[in-house]
Design an enzyme around this catalytic site. Structure first.
Site, PDB file in Angstrom:
ATOM      1  N   SER A  61       5.960  -8.064   2.890  1.00 16.56           N
ATOM      2  CA  SER A  61       5.201  -7.099   2.099  1.00 16.56           C
ATOM      3  C   SER A  61       5.819  -6.985   0.718  1.00 16.56           C
ATOM      4  CB  SER A  61       5.195  -5.734   2.787  1.00 16.56           C
ATOM      5  OG  SER A  61       4.536  -4.820   1.946  1.00 16.56           O
ATOM      6  N   ASP A  65      -0.140  -4.692  -0.896  1.00 17.64           N
ATOM      7  CA  ASP A  65      -0.685  -3.365  -0.607  1.00 17.64           C
ATOM      8  C   ASP A  65      -1.354  -2.790  -1.841  1.00 17.64           C
ATOM      9  OD1 ASP A  65       0.010  -2.792   2.155  1.00 17.64           O
ATOM     10  OD2 ASP A  65       2.079  -2.982   1.479  1.00 17.64           O
ATOM     11  N   HIS A  73      -4.243  -5.754   1.525  1.00 17.90           N
ATOM     12  CA  HIS A  73      -4.478  -4.596   2.388  1.00 17.90           C
ATOM     13  C   HIS A  73      -4.903  -3.443   1.493  1.00 17.90           C
ATOM     14  CE1 HIS A  73      -2.378  -1.416   5.182  1.00 17.90           C
ATOM     15  NE2 HIS A  73      -3.695  -1.277   5.169  1.00 17.90           N
ATOM     16  N   ASP A  87       1.662  -3.774  10.862  1.00 23.21           N
ATOM     17  CA  ASP A  87       2.158  -3.455   9.523  1.00 23.21           C
ATOM     18  C   ASP A  87       2.889  -2.118   9.544  1.00 23.21           C
ATOM     19  OD1 ASP A  87       2.542  -3.139   6.823  1.00 23.21           O
ATOM     20  OD2 ASP A  87       0.413  -2.961   6.305  1.00 23.21           O
ATOM     21  N   HIS A 121       1.917 -10.306   1.715  1.00 19.22           N
ATOM     22  CA  HIS A 121       1.139  -9.094   1.972  1.00 19.22           C
ATOM     23  C   HIS A 121       1.141  -8.218   0.726  1.00 19.22           C
ATOM     24  CE1 HIS A 121      -0.655  -6.073   4.631  1.00 19.22           C
ATOM     25  NE2 HIS A 121       0.116  -5.168   4.037  1.00 19.22           N
ATOM     26  N   MET A 141      -2.008  -0.461  12.052  1.00 12.81           N
ATOM     27  CA  MET A 141      -0.927   0.210  11.302  1.00 12.81           C
ATOM     28  C   MET A 141       0.080   0.785  12.293  1.00 12.81           C
ATOM     29  SD  MET A 141      -1.500   0.186   7.855  1.00 12.81           S
ATOM     30  CE  MET A 141      -0.015   1.062   7.603  1.00 12.81           C
ATOM     31  N   MET A 190      -5.760   0.126   0.827  1.00 19.11           N
ATOM     32  CA  MET A 190      -5.697   1.515   1.287  1.00 19.11           C
ATOM     33  C   MET A 190      -6.393   2.358   0.229  1.00 19.11           C
ATOM     34  SD  MET A 190      -1.867   1.340   2.802  1.00 19.11           S
ATOM     35  CE  MET A 190      -1.475  -0.095   1.852  1.00 19.11           C
ATOM     36  N   MET A 228      -3.059   0.455  -3.012  1.00 17.86           N
ATOM     37  CA  MET A 228      -3.181   1.847  -2.549  1.00 17.86           C
ATOM     38  C   MET A 228      -3.799   2.734  -3.589  1.00 17.86           C
ATOM     39  SD  MET A 228       0.342   2.838  -0.799  1.00 17.86           S
ATOM     40  CE  MET A 228       1.377   1.522  -0.246  1.00 17.86           C
TER      41      MET A 228
HETATM   42  C1  DX5 Z   1       2.601   0.764   4.295  1.00 19.41           C
HETATM   43  C2  DX5 Z   1       2.257  -0.619   3.879  1.00 19.41           C
HETATM   44  C3  DX5 Z   1       3.166  -1.657   4.410  1.00 19.41           C
HETATM   45  C4  DX5 Z   1       4.603  -1.560   3.989  1.00 19.41           C
HETATM   46  C5  DX5 Z   1       5.454  -2.092   5.098  1.00 19.41           C
HETATM   47  O1  DX5 Z   1       1.581   1.592   3.890  1.00 19.41           O
HETATM   48  O2  DX5 Z   1       0.954  -0.937   4.319  1.00 19.41           O
HETATM   49  O3  DX5 Z   1       2.670  -2.968   4.104  1.00 19.41           O
HETATM   50  O4  DX5 Z   1       4.889  -2.272   2.819  1.00 19.41           O
HETATM   51  O5  DX5 Z   1       6.779  -1.931   4.765  1.00 19.41           O
HETATM   52  P1  DX5 Z   1       7.935  -1.920   5.849  1.00 19.41           P
HETATM   53  O6  DX5 Z   1       7.934  -3.248   6.514  1.00 19.41           O
HETATM   54  O7  DX5 Z   1       9.164  -1.654   5.045  1.00 19.41           O
HETATM   55  O8  DX5 Z   1       7.633  -0.827   6.823  1.00 19.41           O
HETATM   56 ZN    ZN Z   2       0.166  -3.033   4.228  1.00 19.79          ZN
END
Ligand code: DX5
Ligand code: ZN
Length: 324
Positions: free
Chosen positions: A79, A106, A166, A275, A104, A241, A168, A108
């Site tokens: 990630s 994110d 991903h 994740d 990956h 999740m 969010m 958000m």
């Molecule tokens: C959380 C994200 C994850 C996050 C995971 O909202 O969707 O992708 O980066 O990080 P770790 O592996 O540190 O939990």
């Molecule tokens: Zn994620």
């Protein structure tokens, strides 16, 4: 093959004379012209030949073993939320060079994260709101807390890696076109915000050249994604999740493995991603339950040797996956 095994045993255990005789006897029964050649073989030749044949045999059986395909393949996705954002292109290359399959990303949006955190993390919520107010006072509107399409577009110029995005966000439909143009590979939206329009959304994602996936938060029952996997235009991945969306470095929720198990039992060939909080201490549980796509942020980027963590995650998935 039994004959060669016998030769080896005879040569090693019984001794030179018997080994030679066995080889000669077998050859003469098949073709007389090989008899004289066989007769002249010494003990060490018999052992050498037998060892060679053993090598051939083990090579053949290992290639048969390797040709058995895993039903789903492991995809290890560091990630990038935990990477050094100032050096994103170099971080991406580093991960790919260390064996990452996907990256990956994110994406958000504040509102998506805050709504869910309100009950559990009031301090965090007030921090986020204060920071938003600060930005608004500053005259800037800040739709994304982290990465957005411009960042994907910039990164795409530096890597051909699969960008596992991903989202969010509360309005995934608004991002499809820009993410497609930016060069996203996978587009995973949340089921909680797409109950009404997921069919149209999935079709648009595909038309934009991306692979559609659906994610579900810890509080969402797994049954909610079944129609999306079974739809006429189905999603191609389900992301379970294992922490509340929002931040890296949270604690893995083992209770989410029931969802993974249910999905794997129902859909043996589906890509199932987990994740949040994945690393060496939690991968076994996830792999055993049936997850094959593993997102890992802090456990990879925080490790002294990230490559070792990536390969450990992969090995765990490989070991747990049944083969055809
Ligand atoms: C959380 C994200 C994850 C996050 C995971 O909202 O969707 O992708 O980066 O990080 P770790 O592996 O540190 O939990
Ligand atoms: Zn994620």
């Amino acid at each position: 093959m039994i004959f060669y095994w016998r030769c080896l045993v005879e040569a090693l255990v019984i001794g030179r004379a018997t080994g030679r005789f066995s080889l000669f006897r077998r050859r003469r029964r098949n073709k007389t012209r090989f008899a004289s050649l066989s007769l002249s073989l010494q003990n060490r030749d018999v052992v050498g030949i037998a060892l060679l044949l053993l090598l051939v045999q083990s090579t053949i059986s290992s290639s048969i073993r390797n040709s058995r395909k895993m039903v789903v393949s492991p995809k290890i996705a560091p990630s990038m939320l935990s990477s050094d954002f100032a050096n994103l292109a170099a971080e991406a290359k580093r991960m790919v060079d260390l064996g990452a399959d996907w990256l990956h990303m994110d994406i958000m949006k504040l509102s998506f994260v805050v709504i869910d955190l309100y009950d559990t993390e009031p301090f965090l919520v007030s921090y986020l709101l204060t920071s938003l107010l600060f930005h608004l006072q500053d005259g800037h509107f800040v739709p994304n807390l982290t990465i957005g399409a411009p960042v994907i577009e910039s990164l795409r110029k530096h890597t051909s890696a699969y960008l596992d995005c991903h989202l969010m966000v509360t309005n995934p439909m608004d991002y499809v076109e820009q993410m497609g143009k930016a060069g996203a590979s996978g587009f995973t939206f949340h089921v909680e915000v797409a109950k009404e329009n997921w069919q149209e959304l999935v079709s648009k994602i595909k038309s934009a050249g991306m692979r559609p996936g659906v994610a579900l938060k810890p509080g969402t029952p797994v049954e909610e994604v079944y129609p999306l996997v079974e739809g006429e235009t189905p999603v191609e991945m389900v992301l379970v999740m294992t922490v509340e969306p929002g931040f890296g470095g949270q604690k893995f929720m083992p209770s989410m493995m029931d969802k993974v198990r249910a999905l794997r039992q129902k859909y043996p060939t589906l890509d199932i991603e987990v994740d949040g909080g994945l690393g060496p201490s939690t991968i076994e549980a996830a792999a055993e339950a049936g997850a094959n796509c593993i997102v890992a942020g802090s456990s990879v980027f925080g490790a002294p040797e990230p490559g070792k963590v990536i390969s450990l995650l992969r090995t765990s998935v490989e070991k747990a996956q049944p083969t055809t």
